[in-house]
Design a protein around this motif. Structure first.
Motif, PDB file in Angstrom:
ATOM      1  N   VAL A 138       0.834  -1.197   0.000  1.00 51.60           N
ATOM      2  CA  VAL A 138       0.000   0.000   0.000  1.00 51.60           C
ATOM      3  C   VAL A 138       0.877   1.259   0.000  1.00 51.60           C
ATOM      4  O   VAL A 138       0.604   2.223  -0.732  1.00 51.60           O
ATOM      5  CB  VAL A 138      -0.964  -0.004   1.196  1.00 51.60           C
ATOM      6  CG1 VAL A 138      -1.723   1.312   1.289  1.00 51.60           C
ATOM      7  CG2 VAL A 138      -1.941  -1.173   1.081  1.00 51.60           C
ATOM      8  N   GLU A 175       0.857   4.085  -2.780  1.00 49.43           N
ATOM      9  CA  GLU A 175       0.542   5.457  -2.379  1.00 49.43           C
ATOM     10  C   GLU A 175       1.626   6.422  -2.852  1.00 49.43           C
ATOM     11  O   GLU A 175       1.333   7.516  -3.375  1.00 49.43           O
ATOM     12  CB  GLU A 175       0.394   5.528  -0.864  1.00 49.43           C
ATOM     13  CG  GLU A 175       0.014   6.904  -0.346  1.00 49.43           C
ATOM     14  CD  GLU A 175      -0.219   6.896   1.156  1.00 49.43           C
ATOM     15  OE1 GLU A 175      -1.236   7.461   1.586  1.00 49.43           O
ATOM     16  OE2 GLU A 175       0.616   6.318   1.883  1.00 49.43           O
ATOM     17  N   LEU A 203      -6.038  -6.354   0.836  1.00 49.46           N
ATOM     18  CA  LEU A 203      -5.170  -5.534  -0.011  1.00 49.46           C
ATOM     19  C   LEU A 203      -5.986  -4.771  -1.054  1.00 49.46           C
ATOM     20  O   LEU A 203      -5.796  -3.558  -1.234  1.00 49.46           O
ATOM     21  CB  LEU A 203      -4.133  -6.422  -0.696  1.00 49.46           C
ATOM     22  CG  LEU A 203      -3.184  -5.719  -1.675  1.00 49.46           C
ATOM     23  CD1 LEU A 203      -2.412  -4.603  -0.989  1.00 49.46           C
ATOM     24  CD2 LEU A 203      -2.228  -6.729  -2.313  1.00 49.46           C
ATOM     25  N   GLU A 213      -7.855  -1.831   0.381  1.00 51.07           N
ATOM     26  CA  GLU A 213      -6.994  -0.663   0.576  1.00 51.07           C
ATOM     27  C   GLU A 213      -6.634   0.001  -0.755  1.00 51.07           C
ATOM     28  O   GLU A 213      -6.663   1.233  -0.876  1.00 51.07           O
ATOM     29  CB  GLU A 213      -5.719  -1.062   1.320  1.00 51.07           C
ATOM     30  CG  GLU A 213      -5.924  -1.322   2.794  1.00 51.07           C
ATOM     31  CD  GLU A 213      -6.392  -0.078   3.522  1.00 51.07           C
ATOM     32  OE1 GLU A 213      -5.696   0.961   3.430  1.00 51.07           O
ATOM     33  OE2 GLU A 213      -7.452  -0.138   4.151  1.00 51.07           O
ATOM     34  N   LEU A 214      -6.326  -0.804  -1.761  1.00 48.28           N
ATOM     35  CA  LEU A 214      -5.928  -0.248  -3.050  1.00 48.28           C
ATOM     36  C   LEU A 214      -7.075   0.478  -3.729  1.00 48.28           C
ATOM     37  O   LEU A 214      -6.852   1.397  -4.536  1.00 48.28           O
ATOM     38  CB  LEU A 214      -5.385  -1.346  -3.961  1.00 48.28           C
ATOM     39  CG  LEU A 214      -4.080  -2.023  -3.506  1.00 48.28           C
ATOM     40  CD1 LEU A 214      -3.631  -3.050  -4.532  1.00 48.28           C
ATOM     41  CD2 LEU A 214      -2.976  -0.994  -3.248  1.00 48.28           C
TER      42      LEU A 214
END
Length: 357
Positions: free
Chosen positions: A206, A210, A246, A249-250
């Protein structure tokens, strides 16, 4: 259902078909990780793909996994890449650069540096070096304070990629390399904020995303993942839970795409498709496995919800693969012995299909 030859809008890119050339290591770079004129020819020959994803490009010297691979961590590499991206664009194509930090998969004989990883656990198998295959060395476990700089290395290489003319970048989060090592419960034995729980093990991926999005924008950023894969001994536990967390979050970053490899059972991959609302590329066969992606498997995955389908080894011997698939022409066979040997033979010498009267 979308067809393989239908157009697709991948953010600002207008793809003429849904065929992606998957990233494949070919070890043809010159000394210093410099792309060559032959590499420009190779990618330009395959520019009819809807999208090309380049071979793995090391974002730092310590991140180089194999000898003979190209980099994006020096100005001279940026300059050398421009001949490749220009050639693809002149031939009507689109190209993302795959950023691949090898992590523990590397060797001092290749880079002059001890490989690094989430933990001091060596990879399994053999690694490529200038002297041939060797046992992987013990990596140096990254200190907590060091981890962010390796996440930032993807962003820095991403900025260089855009400067070099790439349309975007794909972070290599698969196949046992650094991002995958952090996801792994066997390679990652940390007890700090980057290890242990699912939340901690996805943190590096992440943070790398980011940082890259901040550097070049979400529409230029994708990531490749291999759920359940065991390459180089990087094994995962609770695969569905891990990748669901994952992807959740992405999703906050509105990425250009996720590129999933068929390294888990179909049911799990379809569940991840439901989890991910954005553009999805699927590579529908096991990488380096006995079967190559073909029209049947591509159509199958388009029916299951993939937006784009990546073809790997079939592009090696078929620079005109798109037209062969469109017209039902025979697919030429590549010579595995020449995948990594260097030189132009069986690299830019494979011909297009010759029609006979």
């Amino acid at each position: 259902m979308a067809g393989l030859f239908d157009r697709y809008e991948l953010r600002d890119l207008h793809l003429p078909n849904r065929i992606v050339m998957a990233p494949m290591t070919r070890v043809r770079a010159a000394e210093g990780g410099l792309p060559t004129a032959s590499m420009a020819v190779y990618y330009a020959q395959r520019a009819t793909a809807g999208l090309i994803v380049s071979e793995g490009i090391q974002p730092s010297l310590v991140g180089q996994a194999n000898p003979g691979t190209p980099g994006l961590h020096a100005d001279k590499q940026v300059t050398a890449w421009r001949q490749v991206t220009d050639a693809v664009h002149v031939n009507g194509g689109r190209i993302f650069g795959q950023l691949m930090h090898g992590g523990r998969v590397g060797h001092p004989d290749t880079t002059g540096h001890q490989p690094v990883g989430p933990s001091a656990v060596p990879a399994e198998g053999k690694v490529f070096t200038p002297a041939g295959l060797q046992d992987p060395p013990f990596p140096r476990a990254l200190e907590t304070a060091e981890v962010p700089e390796h996440a930032q290395s993807y962003a820095q290489a991403g900025a260089r990629a855009v400067e070099a003319g790439f349309d975007g970048v794909e972070l290599h989060g698969a196949n046992g390399y650094l991002i995958h090592q952090f996801l792994s419960s066997s390679a990652n034995r940390r007890s700090d904020r980057y290890g242990g729980s699912t939340t901690n093990r996805i943190r590096f991926a992440v943070e790398a995303i980011e940082a890259t999005v901040a550097a070049i924008g979400a529409g230029r950023t994708g990531i490749r993942l291999s759920p359940g894969a065991e390459f180089w001994g990087s094994r995962e536990s609770a695969v569905l839970e891990l990748y669901t967390a994952l992807l959740t979050e992405l999703a906050r970053y509105d990425l250009a795409y996720i590129h999933l490899e068929a390294t888990a059972e179909e049911e799990l991959l379809v569940a991840l498709r439901r989890q991910w609302a954005g553009s999805l590329i699927v590579n529908p066969v096991l990488p380096m496995g006995p079967v190559k992606t073909d029209r049947t498997t591509a159509d199958h995955w388009l029916g299951l919800g993939a937006d784009l389908v990546s073809f790997g080894r079939s592009f090696i011997a078929n620079p005109d693969l798109v037209e062969r698939l469109r017209s039902g022409l025979p697919i030429a066979q590549d010579d595995q012995d020449t995948w990594y040997q260097g030189g132009d033979a069986d690299y830019i010498t494979y011909p297009t299909y010759a029609h006979t009267a």
